[in-house]
Design an enzyme around this catalytic site. Structure first.
Site, PDB file in Angstrom:
ATOM      1  N   GLY A   1       0.762  -1.166  -0.123  1.00 43.69           N
ATOM      2  CA  GLY A   1       0.076  -0.235   0.113  1.00 43.69           C
ATOM      3  C   GLY A   1       0.713   1.361   0.143  1.00 43.69           C
ATOM      4  O   GLY A   1       0.392   2.138  -0.561  1.00 43.69           O
TER       5      GLY A   1
ATOM      6  N   GLU B   1       3.227   3.966   6.485  1.00 41.25           N
ATOM      7  CA  GLU B   1       2.119   3.040   6.041  1.00 41.25           C
ATOM      8  C   GLU B   1       1.074   3.874   5.323  1.00 41.25           C
ATOM      9  O   GLU B   1       1.265   5.052   5.335  1.00 41.25           O
ATOM     10  CB  GLU B   1       1.462   2.752   7.486  1.00 41.25           C
ATOM     11  CG  GLU B   1       1.604   1.459   7.693  1.00 41.25           C
ATOM     12  CD  GLU B   1       0.895   0.320   6.608  1.00 41.25           C
ATOM     13  OE1 GLU B   1       0.921   0.577   5.601  1.00 41.25           O
ATOM     14  OE2 GLU B   1       0.365  -0.778   7.333  1.00 41.25           O
ATOM     15  N   ASP B   2       0.420   3.358   4.363  1.00 42.84           N
ATOM     16  CA  ASP B   2      -0.612   3.922   3.564  1.00 42.84           C
ATOM     17  C   ASP B   2      -1.701   4.439   4.498  1.00 42.84           C
ATOM     18  O   ASP B   2      -2.376   5.575   4.550  1.00 42.84           O
ATOM     19  CB  ASP B   2      -1.366   2.970   2.477  1.00 42.84           C
ATOM     20  CG  ASP B   2      -1.654   1.653   2.916  1.00 42.84           C
ATOM     21  OD1 ASP B   2      -1.414   1.312   4.310  1.00 42.84           O
ATOM     22  OD2 ASP B   2      -2.267   1.014   2.160  1.00 42.84           O
TER      23      ASP B   2
ATOM     24  N   ASP C   1      -5.920   1.777  10.376  1.00 44.45           N
ATOM     25  CA  ASP C   1      -7.492   1.601  10.640  1.00 44.45           C
ATOM     26  C   ASP C   1      -7.684   1.282  12.118  1.00 44.45           C
ATOM     27  O   ASP C   1      -7.586   2.103  12.870  1.00 44.45           O
ATOM     28  CB  ASP C   1      -7.793   0.674   9.491  1.00 44.45           C
ATOM     29  CG  ASP C   1      -9.477   0.212   9.547  1.00 44.45           C
ATOM     30  OD1 ASP C   1     -10.048   0.602  10.562  1.00 44.45           O
ATOM     31  OD2 ASP C   1      -9.744  -0.183   8.532  1.00 44.45           O
TER      32      ASP C   1
ATOM     33  N   GLY D   1      -5.329  -0.238  13.768  1.00 41.33           N
ATOM     34  CA  GLY D   1      -3.901  -0.172  14.302  1.00 41.33           C
ATOM     35  C   GLY D   1      -3.455  -1.472  14.815  1.00 41.33           C
ATOM     36  O   GLY D   1      -2.134  -1.336  15.064  1.00 41.33           O
TER      37      GLY D   1
ATOM     38  N   THR E   1      -2.271  -3.582  12.717  1.00 42.18           N
ATOM     39  CA  THR E   1      -1.168  -3.741  12.035  1.00 42.18           C
ATOM     40  C   THR E   1       0.097  -3.182  12.413  1.00 42.18           C
ATOM     41  O   THR E   1       1.311  -3.846  12.400  1.00 42.18           O
ATOM     42  CB  THR E   1      -1.542  -3.577  10.224  1.00 42.18           C
ATOM     43  OG1 THR E   1      -2.859  -4.378   9.972  1.00 42.18           O
ATOM     44  CG2 THR E   1      -0.286  -3.779   9.623  1.00 42.18           C
TER      45      THR E   1
ATOM     46  N   LYS F   1      -7.848   6.560  10.361  1.00 42.64           N
ATOM     47  CA  LYS F   1      -9.359   6.565  10.657  1.00 42.64           C
ATOM     48  C   LYS F   1      -9.441   6.635  12.138  1.00 42.64           C
ATOM     49  O   LYS F   1      -9.448   5.622  12.822  1.00 42.64           O
ATOM     50  CB  LYS F   1      -9.694   4.989  10.233  1.00 42.64           C
ATOM     51  CG  LYS F   1      -9.977   5.046   8.523  1.00 42.64           C
ATOM     52  CD  LYS F   1     -10.606   3.859   8.227  1.00 42.64           C
ATOM     53  CE  LYS F   1     -10.529   3.495   6.873  1.00 42.64           C
ATOM     54  NZ  LYS F   1     -10.795   2.225   6.517  1.00 42.64           N
TER      55      LYS F   1
ATOM     56  N   ASP G   1      -5.958  -0.411  -1.988  1.00 45.05           N
ATOM     57  CA  ASP G   1      -6.684  -1.365  -2.970  1.00 45.05           C
ATOM     58  C   ASP G   1      -7.974  -1.600  -2.333  1.00 45.05           C
ATOM     59  O   ASP G   1      -8.302  -1.715  -1.212  1.00 45.05           O
ATOM     60  CB  ASP G   1      -5.804  -2.686  -3.284  1.00 45.05           C
ATOM     61  CG  ASP G   1      -5.757  -3.444  -2.186  1.00 45.05           C
ATOM     62  OD1 ASP G   1      -5.414  -2.972  -0.925  1.00 45.05           O
ATOM     63  OD2 ASP G   1      -5.924  -4.743  -2.106  1.00 45.05           O
TER      64      ASP G   1
ATOM     65  N   ARG H   1      -5.010   0.455  -6.869  1.00 50.15           N
ATOM     66  CA  ARG H   1      -3.773   1.212  -6.197  1.00 50.15           C
ATOM     67  C   ARG H   1      -3.495   2.344  -7.264  1.00 50.15           C
ATOM     68  O   ARG H   1      -2.817   3.023  -6.876  1.00 50.15           O
ATOM     69  CB  ARG H   1      -2.817   0.252  -6.132  1.00 50.15           C
ATOM     70  CG  ARG H   1      -2.958  -0.824  -5.050  1.00 50.15           C
ATOM     71  CD  ARG H   1      -1.610  -1.768  -4.501  1.00 50.15           C
ATOM     72  NE  ARG H   1      -1.967  -2.938  -4.034  1.00 50.15           N
ATOM     73  CZ  ARG H   1      -2.500  -2.867  -2.681  1.00 50.15           C
ATOM     74  NH1 ARG H   1      -2.437  -1.831  -2.182  1.00 50.15           N
ATOM     75  NH2 ARG H   1      -2.465  -4.248  -2.308  1.00 50.15           N
TER      76      ARG H   1
HETATM   77  P1  IMP Z   1      -5.370  -1.918  10.511  1.00 50.61           P
HETATM   78  O1  IMP Z   1      -4.576  -3.143  11.084  1.00 50.61           O
HETATM   79  O2  IMP Z   1      -6.860  -2.013  10.988  1.00 50.61           O
HETATM   80  O3  IMP Z   1      -4.737  -0.710  11.115  1.00 50.61           O
HETATM   81  O4  IMP Z   1      -5.440  -1.930   9.007  1.00 50.61           O
HETATM   82  C1  IMP Z   1      -4.263  -1.584   8.264  1.00 50.61           C
HETATM   83  C2  IMP Z   1      -4.350  -2.254   6.985  1.00 50.61           C
HETATM   84  O5  IMP Z   1      -5.698  -2.399   6.635  1.00 50.61           O
HETATM   85  C3  IMP Z   1      -3.743  -1.396   5.946  1.00 50.61           C
HETATM   86  O6  IMP Z   1      -2.594  -1.401   5.792  1.00 50.61           O
HETATM   87  C4  IMP Z   1      -4.489  -1.738   4.547  1.00 50.61           C
HETATM   88  O7  IMP Z   1      -3.844  -2.594   4.012  1.00 50.61           O
HETATM   89  C5  IMP Z   1      -5.676  -2.295   5.246  1.00 50.61           C
HETATM   90  N1  IMP Z   1      -7.112  -0.952   5.065  1.00 50.61           N
HETATM   91  C6  IMP Z   1      -7.615  -0.518   6.090  1.00 50.61           C
HETATM   92  N2  IMP Z   1      -8.626   0.365   5.864  1.00 50.61           N
HETATM   93  C7  IMP Z   1      -8.582   0.416   4.466  1.00 50.61           C
HETATM   94  C8  IMP Z   1      -9.153   0.942   3.218  1.00 50.61           C
HETATM   95  O8  IMP Z   1     -10.068   1.888   3.811  1.00 50.61           O
HETATM   96  N3  IMP Z   1      -9.036   0.704   1.947  1.00 50.61           N
HETATM   97  C9  IMP Z   1      -7.997   0.057   1.875  1.00 50.61           C
HETATM   98  N4  IMP Z   1      -7.201  -0.804   2.829  1.00 50.61           N
HETATM   99  C10 IMP Z   1      -7.329  -0.598   4.042  1.00 50.61           C
HETATM  100 MG    MG Z   2      -1.127  -1.553   4.069  1.00 55.18          MG
END
Ligand code: IMP
Ligand code: MG
Length: 178
Positions: free
Chosen positions: A48, A102-103, A106, A108, A110, A134, A162, A168
């Protein structure tokens, strides 16, 4: 309203590219102020962050290095089940200032996993940078050092992000149409 169709879903324009570039300009300025004398290594998280990392690095004018990491899913032996392993670290991170790119953050989860694994390489400091964030979805208390754009809890694509691998390459960011 500009819309795009990706696989089975319709998306509508949400953040035009000029807005994204303005946010990246600001991030580059802040990071320059704070780390210009630190000889940091930037670490982009694939897939991403590839566009974000490229645009940010073009705006960093002090000496620095960059590398890219990827999260590989594997079944952990622990009862927690699925843990994502960070792969692709070929550099010596010991005592280095590491700036993670990071892109999007969400929940957190990851980023927490990434940080936990990076700590094992004994860097001097881990700095977390995300292009999109977010706040409503965020589940941890971990500090995020730099945030490009806060967004509501919508699913977005474009500028590296994506939907099922597609989208992307879109230069603007789009959100899922209700
Ligand atoms: P987290 O672990 O919930 O913070 O999610 C992080 C990962 O989920 C990001 O690195 C993205 O790959 C994916 N992700 C979360 N939200 C979105 C979105 O709105 N669009 C696309 N990918 C997302
Ligand atoms: Mg990602």
């Amino acid at each position: 309203m500009e819309t795009v169709k990706i696989l089975d879903k319709e998306f509508e324009i949400f953040i035009p590219e000029q807005k994204i570039y303005e946010a990246i300009d600001k991030l580059a300025e802040q990071i320059t102020n704070d780390y210009k004398d630190s000889d940091p290594i930037f670490l982009g998280i694939l897939n991403g962050s590839f566009l974000f990392a490229a645009e940010l690095l073009k705006r960093i004018k002090f000496p620095c290095t960059i590398s890219f990491l990827k999260l590989a899913s594997y079944q952990g032996t622990a009862s927690t089940g699925k843990v994502k392993r960070l792969i692709g670290i070929n550099e010596d991170l010991k005592d280095k200032t590491v700036i993670v790119l990071e892109d999007i953050i969400d929940t957190g989860i990851t980023m927490t996993q990434i940080k936990k694994q990076l700590v094992g390489y004994e860097p001097k400091k881990i700095v977390v940078t995300t292009l999109f964030f977010k706040p409503e979805a965020y589940q941890t208390n971990d500090h995020i050092d730099y945030i490009g754009v806060d967004i509501p809890n919508n699913f977005i694509v474009g500028f590296g992000l994506d939907y099922d691998g597609y989208g992307r390459n879109l230069t603007n960011v789009y959100k899922l149409k209700k």
